[in-house]
Design a protein around this motif. Sequence first.
Motif, PDB file in Angstrom:
ATOM      1  N   UNK A   1       0.825  -1.219   0.000  1.00 44.19           N
ATOM      2  CA  UNK A   1       0.000   0.000   0.000  1.00 44.19           C
ATOM      3  C   UNK A   1       0.856   1.264   0.000  1.00 44.19           C
ATOM      4  N   UNK A   2       1.880   1.268  -0.815  1.00 41.87           N
ATOM      5  CA  UNK A   2       2.809   2.386  -0.969  1.00 41.87           C
ATOM      6  C   UNK A   2       3.568   2.721   0.315  1.00 41.87           C
ATOM      7  N   UNK A   3       3.702   1.741   1.212  1.00 39.39           N
ATOM      8  CA  UNK A   3       4.450   1.914   2.460  1.00 39.39           C
ATOM      9  C   UNK A   3       5.594   0.911   2.530  1.00 39.39           C
ATOM     10  N   UNK A   4       6.672   1.294   3.234  1.00 40.08           N
ATOM     11  CA  UNK A   4       7.779   0.371   3.481  1.00 40.08           C
ATOM     12  C   UNK A   4       7.860   0.128   4.980  1.00 40.08           C
ATOM     13  N   UNK A   5       8.147  -1.103   5.356  1.00 43.56           N
ATOM     14  CA  UNK A   5       8.276  -1.471   6.769  1.00 43.56           C
ATOM     15  C   UNK A   5       9.756  -1.646   7.078  1.00 43.56           C
ATOM     16  N   UNK A   6      10.340  -0.680   7.770  1.00 43.98           N
ATOM     17  CA  UNK A   6      11.767  -0.721   8.073  1.00 43.98           C
ATOM     18  C   UNK A   6      12.105  -1.544   9.318  1.00 43.98           C
ATOM     19  N   UNK A   7      11.114  -1.909  10.123  1.00 45.06           N
ATOM     20  CA  UNK A   7      11.408  -2.614  11.369  1.00 45.06           C
ATOM     21  C   UNK A   7      12.220  -3.889  11.159  1.00 45.06           C
ATOM     22  N   UNK A   8      11.842  -4.806  10.253  1.00 42.83           N
ATOM     23  CA  UNK A   8      12.650  -6.019  10.079  1.00 42.83           C
ATOM     24  C   UNK A   8      14.074  -5.719   9.600  1.00 42.83           C
ATOM     25  N   UNK A   9      14.218  -4.728   8.744  1.00 43.50           N
ATOM     26  CA  UNK A   9      15.539  -4.368   8.223  1.00 43.50           C
ATOM     27  C   UNK A   9      16.425  -3.837   9.343  1.00 43.50           C
ATOM     28  N   UNK A  10      15.883  -2.922  10.151  1.00 44.28           N
ATOM     29  CA  UNK A  10      16.640  -2.332  11.267  1.00 44.28           C
ATOM     30  C   UNK A  10      16.939  -3.396  12.316  1.00 44.28           C
ATOM     31  N   UNK A  11      15.950  -4.223  12.661  1.00 43.55           N
ATOM     32  CA  UNK A  11      16.147  -5.279  13.654  1.00 43.55           C
ATOM     33  C   UNK A  11      17.263  -6.229  13.227  1.00 43.55           C
ATOM     34  N   UNK A  12      17.217  -6.692  11.983  1.00 43.91           N
ATOM     35  CA  UNK A  12      18.236  -7.619  11.498  1.00 43.91           C
ATOM     36  C   UNK A  12      19.624  -6.984  11.516  1.00 43.91           C
ATOM     37  N   UNK A  13      19.730  -5.743  11.064  1.00 45.18           N
ATOM     38  CA  UNK A  13      21.025  -5.074  11.035  1.00 45.18           C
ATOM     39  C   UNK A  13      21.574  -4.873  12.449  1.00 45.18           C
ATOM     40  N   UNK A  14      20.711  -4.455  13.375  1.00 44.45           N
ATOM     41  CA  UNK A  14      21.166  -4.245  14.755  1.00 44.45           C
ATOM     42  C   UNK A  14      21.571  -5.558  15.411  1.00 44.45           C
ATOM     43  N   UNK A  15      20.741  -6.580  15.286  1.00 43.48           N
ATOM     44  CA  UNK A  15      21.043  -7.857  15.942  1.00 43.48           C
ATOM     45  C   UNK A  15      22.314  -8.501  15.385  1.00 43.48           C
ATOM     46  N   UNK A  16      22.526  -8.375  14.088  1.00 45.76           N
ATOM     47  CA  UNK A  16      23.738  -8.948  13.498  1.00 45.76           C
ATOM     48  C   UNK A  16      24.999  -8.207  13.930  1.00 45.76           C
ATOM     49  N   UNK A  17      24.862  -6.959  14.345  1.00 51.81           N
ATOM     50  CA  UNK A  17      26.035  -6.190  14.772  1.00 51.81           C
ATOM     51  C   UNK A  17      26.377  -6.410  16.248  1.00 51.81           C
TER      52      UNK A  17
END
Length: 166
Positions: A95-111
């Motif tokens: 619906x013309x929206x992006x969900x950044x939560x999974x992207x941010x969560x994965x990047x933070x947890x991997x670091x």
Amino acid sequence: MSRRYHRSIPAPDSFSLDMIGVPRGEEITLDVRVDSVMEGVLVAGTASAPLTGECSRCLEPIEDSVEVEITELFAYPDSATEQSTDPDEVSRMVDELVDLEPVVRDALLLSLPSSPLCAETCQGLCVECGRRWAELEPGHRHETIDPRWAALLERTSGQEDKPEEN
């Protein structure tokens, strides 16, 4: 077309490992650029957040911060990218929206370190008394006597000072 966004969002529960993580409710700061590309929307930038946890060797509290780079393509519906990739390979716009939560969560947890340390030189805890090695005097040790020799030690204790009688 390109736009920059700077937002702060509260961290949900899922942004931590066993010993370290972003506390629930702490602010995660996003500084991202959103670009419209042929196949979708490209989001690139940084996410930063405070960390709390405990040292995996001595269990002392740790406070730190983390900053990670994020780059993610969100495919347009019915684009060639969406049609040629598996659902879990590329993020999708909904619906013309992006969900950044999974992207941010994965990047933070991997670091995050799986075994965080309060200092690289942390020696941990003494296995006998449980105190931190950093707080103990040099040469600290615990005398352990083999139980098979304990009875002999009991019989001979205190006799070193007495002269032998004939």
